[in-house]
Design a protein around this motif. Structure first.
Motif, mmCIF file in Angstrom:
data_model
loop_
_atom_site.group_PDB
_atom_site.id
_atom_site.type_symbol
_atom_site.label_atom_id
_atom_site.label_comp_id
_atom_site.label_asym_id
_atom_site.label_seq_id
_atom_site.Cartn_x
_atom_site.Cartn_y
_atom_site.Cartn_z
ATOM 1 N N SER A 31 0.829 -1.200 0.000
ATOM 2 C CA SER A 31 0.000 0.000 0.000
ATOM 3 C C SER A 31 0.872 1.262 0.000
ATOM 4 C CB SER A 31 -0.921 0.002 1.221
ATOM 5 O OG SER A 31 -1.784 1.114 1.206
ATOM 6 N N SER A 32 1.937 1.248 0.790
ATOM 7 C CA SER A 32 2.858 2.390 0.830
ATOM 8 C C SER A 32 3.565 2.570 -0.511
ATOM 9 C CB SER A 32 3.901 2.198 1.933
ATOM 10 O OG SER A 32 3.300 2.174 3.211
ATOM 11 N N THR A 33 3.963 1.457 -1.117
ATOM 12 C CA THR A 33 4.604 1.511 -2.429
ATOM 13 C C THR A 33 3.664 2.105 -3.471
ATOM 14 O OG1 THR A 33 6.031 -0.388 -1.956
ATOM 15 C CG2 THR A 33 5.638 0.133 -4.278
ATOM 16 N N LEU A 34 2.403 1.715 -3.408
ATOM 17 C CA LEU A 34 1.410 2.224 -4.356
ATOM 18 C C LEU A 34 1.224 3.728 -4.192
ATOM 19 C CD1 LEU A 34 -1.232 -0.639 -4.077
ATOM 20 C CD2 LEU A 34 0.058 -0.040 -6.140
ATOM 21 N N LEU A 35 1.063 4.171 -2.964
ATOM 22 C CA LEU A 35 0.846 5.598 -2.732
ATOM 23 C C LEU A 35 2.044 6.415 -3.197
ATOM 24 C CD1 LEU A 35 -1.029 7.756 -1.652
ATOM 25 C CD2 LEU A 35 -0.053 7.404 0.619
ATOM 26 N N ALA A 40 -2.991 13.352 -8.789
ATOM 27 C CA ALA A 40 -3.536 14.226 -7.740
ATOM 28 C C ALA A 40 -4.179 13.355 -6.676
ATOM 29 C CB ALA A 40 -4.560 15.185 -8.334
ATOM 30 N N CYS A 41 -3.700 13.447 -5.453
ATOM 31 C CA CYS A 41 -4.191 12.596 -4.367
ATOM 32 C C CYS A 41 -4.844 13.447 -3.284
ATOM 33 C CB CYS A 41 -3.053 11.784 -3.761
ATOM 34 S SG CYS A 41 -2.231 10.661 -4.926
ATOM 35 N N GLU A 42 -5.901 12.923 -2.685
ATOM 36 C CA GLU A 42 -6.605 13.615 -1.619
ATOM 37 C C GLU A 42 -7.296 12.602 -0.721
ATOM 38 O OE1 GLU A 42 -9.640 16.086 -3.271
ATOM 39 O OE2 GLU A 42 -10.480 14.498 -4.507
ATOM 40 N N THR A 43 -7.718 13.055 0.437
ATOM 41 C CA THR A 43 -8.410 12.190 1.372
ATOM 42 C C THR A 43 -9.826 11.909 0.887
ATOM 43 O OG1 THR A 43 -7.130 13.036 3.243
ATOM 44 C CG2 THR A 43 -9.229 11.954 3.749
ATOM 45 N N LEU A 44 -10.234 10.663 0.993
ATOM 46 C CA LEU A 44 -11.605 10.259 0.702
ATOM 47 C C LEU A 44 -12.005 9.255 1.767
ATOM 48 C CD1 LEU A 44 -14.152 10.212 -1.083
ATOM 49 C CD2 LEU A 44 -13.065 8.419 -2.447
ATOM 50 N N GLY A 45 -13.013 9.598 2.573
ATOM 51 C CA GLY A 45 -13.368 8.729 3.684
ATOM 52 C C GLY A 45 -12.191 8.584 4.628
ATOM 53 N N ALA A 46 -11.865 7.347 4.967
ATOM 54 C CA ALA A 46 -10.726 7.091 5.839
ATOM 55 C C ALA A 46 -9.491 6.691 5.045
ATOM 56 C CB ALA A 46 -11.073 5.991 6.841
ATOM 57 N N GLY A 47 -9.518 6.889 3.730
ATOM 58 C CA GLY A 47 -8.402 6.506 2.885
ATOM 59 C C GLY A 47 -7.963 7.632 1.978
ATOM 60 N N THR A 48 -7.253 7.265 0.913
ATOM 61 C CA THR A 48 -6.709 8.228 -0.039
ATOM 62 C C THR A 48 -7.085 7.831 -1.453
ATOM 63 O OG1 THR A 48 -4.798 8.653 1.401
ATOM 64 C CG2 THR A 48 -4.604 9.305 -0.912
ATOM 65 N N VAL A 49 -7.539 8.801 -2.242
ATOM 66 C CA VAL A 49 -7.844 8.565 -3.644
ATOM 67 C C VAL A 49 -6.867 9.366 -4.498
ATOM 68 C CG1 VAL A 49 -9.579 10.426 -3.778
ATOM 69 C CG2 VAL A 49 -9.646 8.537 -5.429
ATOM 70 N N HIS A 88 -7.363 5.540 -8.221
ATOM 71 C CA HIS A 88 -6.942 4.511 -7.265
ATOM 72 C C HIS A 88 -7.353 4.934 -5.864
ATOM 73 C CE1 HIS A 88 -4.370 2.444 -10.235
ATOM 74 N NE2 HIS A 88 -4.181 3.668 -10.705
ATOM 75 N N TYR A 89 -7.883 3.974 -5.100
ATOM 76 C CA TYR A 89 -8.270 4.245 -3.721
ATOM 77 C C TYR A 89 -7.567 3.244 -2.816
ATOM 78 C CZ TYR A 89 -10.974 4.990 0.505
ATOM 79 O OH TYR A 89 -11.344 5.268 1.815
ATOM 80 N N LEU A 90 -6.950 3.758 -1.757
ATOM 81 C CA LEU A 90 -6.249 2.935 -0.778
ATOM 82 C C LEU A 90 -6.802 3.206 0.607
ATOM 83 C CD1 LEU A 90 -2.639 3.611 -2.109
ATOM 84 C CD2 LEU A 90 -3.810 1.390 -2.217
ATOM 85 N N GLN A 91 -7.209 2.139 1.279
ATOM 86 C CA GLN A 91 -7.625 2.242 2.678
ATOM 87 C C GLN A 91 -7.292 0.931 3.369
ATOM 88 O OE1 GLN A 91 -11.562 3.721 3.620
ATOM 89 N NE2 GLN A 91 -11.618 2.604 5.550
ATOM 90 N N GLY A 92 -6.469 1.004 4.409
ATOM 91 C CA GLY A 92 -6.063 -0.221 5.088
ATOM 92 C C GLY A 92 -5.384 -1.157 4.112
#
Length: 206
Positions: free
Chosen positions: A133-137, A146-155, A176-180
């Motif tokens: 997940s860290s590698t992806l971000l 362009a990345c921003e917070t969406l819910g409890a994750g990042t889009v 792309h959306y990453l959460q947990g």
């Protein structure tokens, strides 16, 4: 427009390269909607490989229908069917680092909308480790998304217009959306419903 060729656009996009996004290596042709490629998981099914982070909280949906709210599912079925046309074999990302993880055997549910040779999109929902997940971000931010917070994750998103072989202007992009330990990857060509990723996030992480 149905006359637009998804395969043609993806081939042209591979030559032009998404602005700020990693391109596939020059000796690795970008997959198109009309040619088979070994990477994607068969449509509508998940891999059987176990995940070391499966207990961390995120569970893959049982089917593609379960990705969406009833309203979004109805919209997709009415505006750009079918679901999981076997002729759609493009990947859910063209980012090199993300593609390596996507094709590494992580548990994945793959869903597509549209017919081969037409506008459409592909979404992969996967379970990844914290390191992945860290590698992806890092890959998304360093490639200019362009990345921003969406819910409890990042889009993270990137979008560009290109011209297909019929001189039509077509929008291509990724979200792309990453959460947990969950990762939702979507790649589209000429078809991107408003609120698509947000709807998946609200459905899978209520």
């Amino acid at each position: 427009m149905r006359s637009r060729s998804l395969a043609a656009v993806v081939l042209i996009a591979g030559a032009l390269v998404l602005a700020g996004c990693d391109a596939l290596p020059s000796d690795t042709p970008s997959p198109t909607a009309s040619e088979s490629s070994p990477g994607p998981t068969p449509s509508g099914s998940s891999t059987v490989a176990p995940s070391p982070t499966a207990e961390a909280g995120f569970t893959l949906p049982d089917s593609c229908d379960a990705l969406y709210s009833p309203a979004m599912l109805e919209e997709l079925n009415s505006t750009n069917p079918p679901l999981n046309d076997p002729g759609i074999t493009i990947y859910a990302t063209e980012n090199v680092a993300a593609l390596e993880i996507l094709t590494s055997g992580v548990p994945t549910l793959r869903c597509s909308w549209g017919a081969a040779g037409s506008p459409g999109l592909v979404t992969n929902v996967s379970i990844v480790s914290s390191d992945q997940s860290s590698t992806l971000l890092d890959a998304f931010t360093s490639s200019g998304m362009a990345c921003e917070t969406l819910g409890a994750g990042t889009v993270c998103r990137i979008e560009q217009q290109t011209i297909d072989r019929n001189d039509n202007i077509v929008t291509i992009g990724e979200a792309h959306y990453l959460q947990g330990d969950g990762w939702v990857a979507t790649h589209w060509v000429g078809f991107s419903p408003d609120g698509y990723t947000e709807d998946i996030v609200a459905t899978l992480w209520p």
